[in-house]
Motif scaffolding. Structure first.
Motif, short mmCIF file in Angstrom:
data_model
loop_
_atom_site.label_atom_id
_atom_site.label_comp_id
_atom_site.label_asym_id
_atom_site.label_seq_id
_atom_site.Cartn_x
_atom_site.Cartn_y
_atom_site.Cartn_z
N LEU A 135 3.98 -33.26 -71.15
CA LEU A 135 4.83 -33.44 -69.97
C LEU A 135 6.09 -34.20 -70.31
N ASN A 136 5.97 -35.19 -71.17
CA ASN A 136 7.11 -36.02 -71.53
C ASN A 136 8.19 -35.22 -72.25
N VAL A 137 7.77 -34.25 -73.07
CA VAL A 137 8.74 -33.44 -73.81
C VAL A 137 9.33 -32.35 -72.92
N VAL A 138 8.46 -31.59 -72.22
CA VAL A 138 8.97 -30.43 -71.48
C VAL A 138 9.69 -30.84 -70.21
N GLY A 139 9.25 -31.95 -69.57
CA GLY A 139 9.95 -32.45 -68.40
C GLY A 139 9.63 -31.75 -67.11
N PHE A 140 8.55 -30.98 -67.06
CA PHE A 140 8.19 -30.30 -65.82
C PHE A 140 6.68 -30.09 -65.76
N ASN A 141 6.22 -29.79 -64.56
CA ASN A 141 4.81 -29.49 -64.32
C ASN A 141 4.72 -28.24 -63.46
N THR A 142 3.90 -27.31 -63.88
CA THR A 142 3.79 -26.05 -63.12
C THR A 142 2.37 -25.74 -62.67
N GLU A 143 1.40 -26.61 -63.04
CA GLU A 143 0.02 -26.40 -62.61
C GLU A 143 -0.38 -27.52 -61.67
N PRO A 144 -0.39 -27.26 -60.37
CA PRO A 144 -0.68 -28.32 -59.42
C PRO A 144 -2.13 -28.79 -59.48
N VAL A 145 -2.32 -30.08 -59.24
CA VAL A 145 -3.65 -30.64 -59.08
C VAL A 145 -4.18 -30.22 -57.71
N LEU A 146 -5.43 -29.79 -57.64
CA LEU A 146 -6.02 -29.37 -56.38
C LEU A 146 -6.60 -30.59 -55.68
N LEU A 147 -5.99 -30.96 -54.55
CA LEU A 147 -6.45 -32.09 -53.74
C LEU A 147 -7.00 -31.56 -52.42
N THR A 148 -7.96 -32.27 -51.87
CA THR A 148 -8.51 -31.88 -50.58
C THR A 148 -8.39 -33.02 -49.59
N TYR A 149 -8.16 -32.67 -48.33
CA TYR A 149 -7.95 -33.66 -47.28
C TYR A 149 -8.81 -33.30 -46.07
N PRO A 150 -9.07 -34.27 -45.18
CA PRO A 150 -9.86 -33.97 -43.98
C PRO A 150 -9.16 -32.93 -43.12
N ASP A 151 -9.92 -32.07 -42.50
CA ASP A 151 -9.33 -31.04 -41.64
C ASP A 151 -8.38 -31.68 -40.62
N SER A 152 -7.22 -31.07 -40.45
CA SER A 152 -6.19 -31.60 -39.57
C SER A 152 -5.71 -30.51 -38.62
N GLU A 153 -5.89 -30.72 -37.33
CA GLU A 153 -5.43 -29.75 -36.34
C GLU A 153 -3.91 -29.66 -36.35
N ILE A 243 -5.42 -28.77 -49.82
CA ILE A 243 -6.16 -27.83 -48.98
C ILE A 243 -7.22 -28.59 -48.20
N SER A 244 -7.45 -28.22 -46.97
CA SER A 244 -8.42 -28.95 -46.14
C SER A 244 -9.83 -28.71 -46.66
N GLU A 245 -10.70 -29.67 -46.41
CA GLU A 245 -12.06 -29.64 -46.96
C GLU A 245 -12.82 -28.38 -46.57
N SER A 246 -12.64 -27.92 -45.34
CA SER A 246 -13.41 -26.76 -44.88
C SER A 246 -12.95 -25.45 -45.52
N LYS A 247 -11.76 -25.46 -46.13
CA LYS A 247 -11.22 -24.22 -46.71
C LYS A 247 -11.51 -24.10 -48.21
N LEU A 248 -12.04 -25.16 -48.83
CA LEU A 248 -12.42 -25.08 -50.24
C LEU A 248 -13.61 -24.14 -50.42
N GLN A 249 -13.67 -23.48 -51.53
CA GLN A 249 -14.84 -22.69 -51.90
C GLN A 249 -15.44 -23.29 -53.15
N ILE A 250 -16.67 -23.79 -53.04
CA ILE A 250 -17.32 -24.47 -54.16
C ILE A 250 -18.47 -23.61 -54.66
N TYR A 251 -18.46 -23.31 -55.95
CA TYR A 251 -19.52 -22.56 -56.59
C TYR A 251 -20.25 -23.46 -57.58
N GLU A 252 -21.42 -23.03 -57.99
CA GLU A 252 -22.18 -23.74 -59.01
C GLU A 252 -21.89 -23.14 -60.39
#
Length: 411
Positions: A135-153, A243-252
């Motif tokens: 990251l320090n050399v290229v100076g950019f990021n193109t792969e977002p970290v997947l974060l989840t948040y409580p459902d929000s109306e 992405i909201s918690e209810s919209k994640l798809q979790i597999y084993e």
């Protein structure tokens, strides 16, 4: 209070978005990768695989610099343009079985350090530092970290409203996915999104622990090297898909093991019997229906394994996870699989693939035994993170998986 901010994304022009966007590099077979690099000059793969241009394998900092060069070429040729003002980006993926909607934005490194963005997986220091240097050399990021948040109306309603309009991008891919992206730059919507995230005390990393850790290390180094540090510099944030918690798809992840550690089939079953009630299912493809139930395929037969709970002590959220139980009571003590990341006697199949794949791999002689279980829930993941614990490797396979190259965050 989570700090999630808009940013000025560097993006492909509308007419080239479908050709630029790529799956993660490791998802391509050798043939697919060659075809993309030979016949699609706009593919983002040309940036992250710059040595192909020279027919030469390049590693280390030399490769990082060439990645940066290819990226700058895409900008010079106006394949990439940068938005003039900071925006949020609504991103929707429609697959054969699911639809995922979320927000691409910049998340705070300080929130990560303060554990407002919580993690549930261990990271490897070598990989953290390698990606930090990248990251320090290229100076950019193109792969977002997947974060989840409580459902929000509030966010859901805003998404519905925005998505009624024409998207910035709309294209389909060879694996029958359709991708959509909308820009949100108007002050009212931007403030609404920012304010809603500020009401959320905690976010959770669903996927991308090494990426977030590397961004934290980069920010720490950059801060130390910058006497005029203000906290608002781009290196204080990392690109995320929220992405909201209810919209994640979790597999084993199912486990496949190459041998029984010198045990006969009968000896192996007897040792399993100490901790599990075992029932042979013959050729019936058995799928667990409850937590602490496992399926096993061995020597042409399916088995159900039910944990003997009177023998097992649940002490915290980690000890309740099926991946942890399988590791602590079977893989480590019986099969001598100590290192789940690096032992070449174990392999993994994520749950989107049918149990028949386990049977096929064992019947073909590639492995001797396979184990499956139910996927973890978001509540299990959150409890582990809240208690400051870490799950065994390959405990979850989480979707959505985003395309690279649609939005770039520059440091």
């Amino acid at each position: 209070m989570a700090k999630i901010v808009p940013f000025k994304a560097v993006r492909p022009t509308k007419d080239k978005a479908a050709m630029v966007a790529s799956r993660p590099y490791e998802d391509y077979s050798v043939g697919e990768l060659k075809a993309q690099l030979d016949y699609n000059p706009f593919s983002f793969l040309h940036i992250i695989n710059p040595g192909y241009k020279f027919q030469h394998e390049i590693t280390g900092e030399k490769r990082f610099q060439l990645v940066k060069n290819r990226y700058l070429e895409f900008k010079e040729e106006e394949i990439f343009i940068q938005d003039p003002s900071a925006c949020y980006y609504f991103y929707k993926i429609v697959t054969r079985n699911n639809m995922f909607c979320g927000i691409i934005a910049a998340a705070s490194v300080q929130d990560y350090e303060d554990n407002l963005i919580k993690r549930h997986e261990d990271t490897i220091a070598y990989r953290e530092n390698l990606f930090k240097d990248y990251l320090n050399v290229v100076g950019f990021n193109t792969e977002p970290v997947l974060l989840t948040y409580p459902d929000s109306e509030i966010i859901d309603n805003l998404m519905k409203k925005v998505m009624q309009g024409e998207p910035e991008y709309e294209f389909s891919t060879y694996n029958k996915e359709t991708h959509f992206l909308w820009k949100i730059c108007d002050a009212e919507s931007v403030n609404q999104i920012k304010s809603e995230f500020e009401t959320m005390p905690t976010l959770y990393i669903a996927d991308g622990h090494h990426r977030s850790a590397s961004s934290y290390l980069l920010a720490k180094e950059s801060k130390a090297a910058n006497p005029n540090h203000t906290g608002n510099e781009p290196y204080n944030y990392f690109m995320s898909f929220l992405i909201s918690e209810s919209k994640l798809q979790i597999y084993e992840f199912s486990r496949l093991i190459k041998d029984l550690n010198g045990l006969s089939k009968e000896e192996f079953l007897m040792q399993l019997d100490l901790w599990f009630r075992i029932e042979s299912r013959g050729l019936e493809v058995y799928t667990p229906t409850k937590k602490h139930q496992f399926n096993m395929y061995l020597d042409g037969e399916f088995y159900s394994l039910y944990l003997r709970k009177t023998n097992y002590e649940f002490t915290d959220s980690l000890s309740s996870l099926d991946t942890y139980i399988l590791y602590q009571k079977v893989l480590k003590p019986i099969l001598n699989i100590q290192d789940l990341r690096n032992d070449d006697r174990i392999a993994y199949i994520h749950g989107r693939n049918d149990l028949i794949e386990i049977k096929t791999q064992v019947d073909n002689g590639n492995f001797v035994v396979g184990f499956g279980m139910l996927p973890l829930t978001i509540d299990e993941i959150k409890k582990v993170a809240d208690e400051g614990l870490t799950m065994p490797p390959k405990s979850t396979y989480i979707e959505p998986k985003l395309r690279s190259g649609l939005t770039v965050y520059e440091f």
